[in-house]
Design an enzyme around this catalytic site. Sequence first.
Site, PDB file in Angstrom:
ATOM      1  N   ASP A  44       0.822  -1.205   0.000  1.00  0.00           N
ATOM      2  CA  ASP A  44       0.000   0.000   0.000  1.00  0.00           C
ATOM      3  C   ASP A  44       0.858   1.257   0.000  1.00  0.00           C
ATOM      4  O   ASP A  44       0.479   2.276  -0.582  1.00  0.00           O
ATOM      5  CB  ASP A  44      -0.938  -0.008   1.213  1.00  0.00           C
ATOM      6  CG  ASP A  44      -2.137   0.906   1.025  1.00  0.00           C
ATOM      7  OD1 ASP A  44      -2.709   0.906  -0.082  1.00  0.00           O
ATOM      8  OD2 ASP A  44      -2.512   1.608   1.977  1.00  0.00           O
ATOM      9  N   CYS A 135     -10.811   4.242  -4.415  1.00  0.00           N
ATOM     10  CA  CYS A 135      -9.909   4.093  -3.277  1.00  0.00           C
ATOM     11  C   CYS A 135     -10.377   4.948  -2.106  1.00  0.00           C
ATOM     12  O   CYS A 135     -10.453   4.475  -0.966  1.00  0.00           O
ATOM     13  CB  CYS A 135      -8.493   4.469  -3.691  1.00  0.00           C
ATOM     14  SG  CYS A 135      -7.288   4.324  -2.353  1.00  0.00           S
ATOM     15  N   TYR A 139     -12.741   2.914   0.976  1.00  0.00           N
ATOM     16  CA  TYR A 139     -12.083   2.886   2.290  1.00  0.00           C
ATOM     17  C   TYR A 139     -12.920   3.627   3.332  1.00  0.00           C
ATOM     18  O   TYR A 139     -12.984   3.213   4.494  1.00  0.00           O
ATOM     19  CB  TYR A 139     -10.680   3.502   2.196  1.00  0.00           C
ATOM     20  CG  TYR A 139      -9.603   2.485   1.882  1.00  0.00           C
ATOM     21  CD1 TYR A 139      -8.505   2.323   2.709  1.00  0.00           C
ATOM     22  CD2 TYR A 139      -9.684   1.675   0.747  1.00  0.00           C
ATOM     23  CE1 TYR A 139      -7.504   1.389   2.428  1.00  0.00           C
ATOM     24  CE2 TYR A 139      -8.707   0.741   0.456  1.00  0.00           C
ATOM     25  CZ  TYR A 139      -7.619   0.597   1.298  1.00  0.00           C
ATOM     26  OH  TYR A 139      -6.641  -0.330   1.021  1.00  0.00           O
ATOM     27  N   TYR A 163      -9.683   5.845   8.541  1.00  0.00           N
ATOM     28  CA  TYR A 163     -10.638   5.830   7.428  1.00  0.00           C
ATOM     29  C   TYR A 163     -12.088   6.067   7.853  1.00  0.00           C
ATOM     30  O   TYR A 163     -12.962   6.197   6.986  1.00  0.00           O
ATOM     31  CB  TYR A 163     -10.481   4.532   6.637  1.00  0.00           C
ATOM     32  CG  TYR A 163      -9.116   4.463   6.007  1.00  0.00           C
ATOM     33  CD1 TYR A 163      -8.722   5.405   5.064  1.00  0.00           C
ATOM     34  CD2 TYR A 163      -8.184   3.502   6.400  1.00  0.00           C
ATOM     35  CE1 TYR A 163      -7.447   5.388   4.518  1.00  0.00           C
ATOM     36  CE2 TYR A 163      -6.910   3.466   5.854  1.00  0.00           C
ATOM     37  CZ  TYR A 163      -6.547   4.409   4.911  1.00  0.00           C
ATOM     38  OH  TYR A 163      -5.286   4.392   4.377  1.00  0.00           O
ATOM     39  N   GLU A 205      -9.528  -2.800  -6.295  1.00  0.00           N
ATOM     40  CA  GLU A 205      -9.599  -2.688  -4.842  1.00  0.00           C
ATOM     41  C   GLU A 205      -9.860  -4.064  -4.215  1.00  0.00           C
ATOM     42  O   GLU A 205      -9.234  -4.431  -3.214  1.00  0.00           O
ATOM     43  CB  GLU A 205     -10.689  -1.698  -4.427  1.00  0.00           C
ATOM     44  CG  GLU A 205     -10.325  -0.236  -4.631  1.00  0.00           C
ATOM     45  CD  GLU A 205      -9.166   0.219  -3.763  1.00  0.00           C
ATOM     46  OE1 GLU A 205      -8.987  -0.342  -2.658  1.00  0.00           O
ATOM     47  OE2 GLU A 205      -8.433   1.132  -4.175  1.00  0.00           O
TER      48      GLU A 205
END
Length: 232
Positions: A44, A135, A139, A163, A205
């Site tokens: 990541d 993204c 999240y 998040y 994802e």
Amino acid sequence: MSFAKKVRKKADPIWQASFHHPFVKELGEGTLDLRRFRYYVMQDAYYLRHFARVQAIGAAKSPDLATTARLAHHAQSTCEAELSLHETFAELLGITDEEKAAFIPAPTAYAYTSHMYRAAYEGHLGDVIAAILPCYWLYYEIGERLKDCKPDEPIYQKWIGTYSSDWFRSLVEEQIARLDAIAEAVTEADRKRMEQHFLISSEYEYEFWEMAYYLETWPSARKEIQAYVHND
């Protein structure tokens, strides 16, 4: 229905698969093997370095200075906040400088970032936002789903807290609104292309969780390939 809601609805089966992926579920429960999370953090961090550059391409392709400033702010936020978080994780997880220097992205991480670059370089700002928005948005939705979870592992608590934060929500909502505004001003062909970028990023994802959970490697590192090499 707004463009963003439309593409979110089309992507829902993919997002539901992400919500129920064992990586996500076990992270919330606190049962996720730290080896998998450690692997995820390294991949990541690579992804986010390129994500910030794609955001910067969006800033360069923005039609006015106000949008350029906002996209540049997003790129800076990724560099400062997200990568700072990963540096903290790297320290807590014992990821060494030698490991960072020897790092090679997994096939999925490499393919996902390549998809974003292609969308950004070949398209306009709408293509950039459509490719990067899953993204942000996914999240945030995962953070909302997990915000009441209390995993025993502090690292997982910190991930969830990031998040599900108001700071992150505001960034997501800004980009959703931007996507809708752009979609209203472009052609139907543009909207179809933007939708495709959004759906492909949604697929990636999901594949990112798969990659991390199963510690994905390149074919050359797999035992069956190694066996051919040694037999020669």
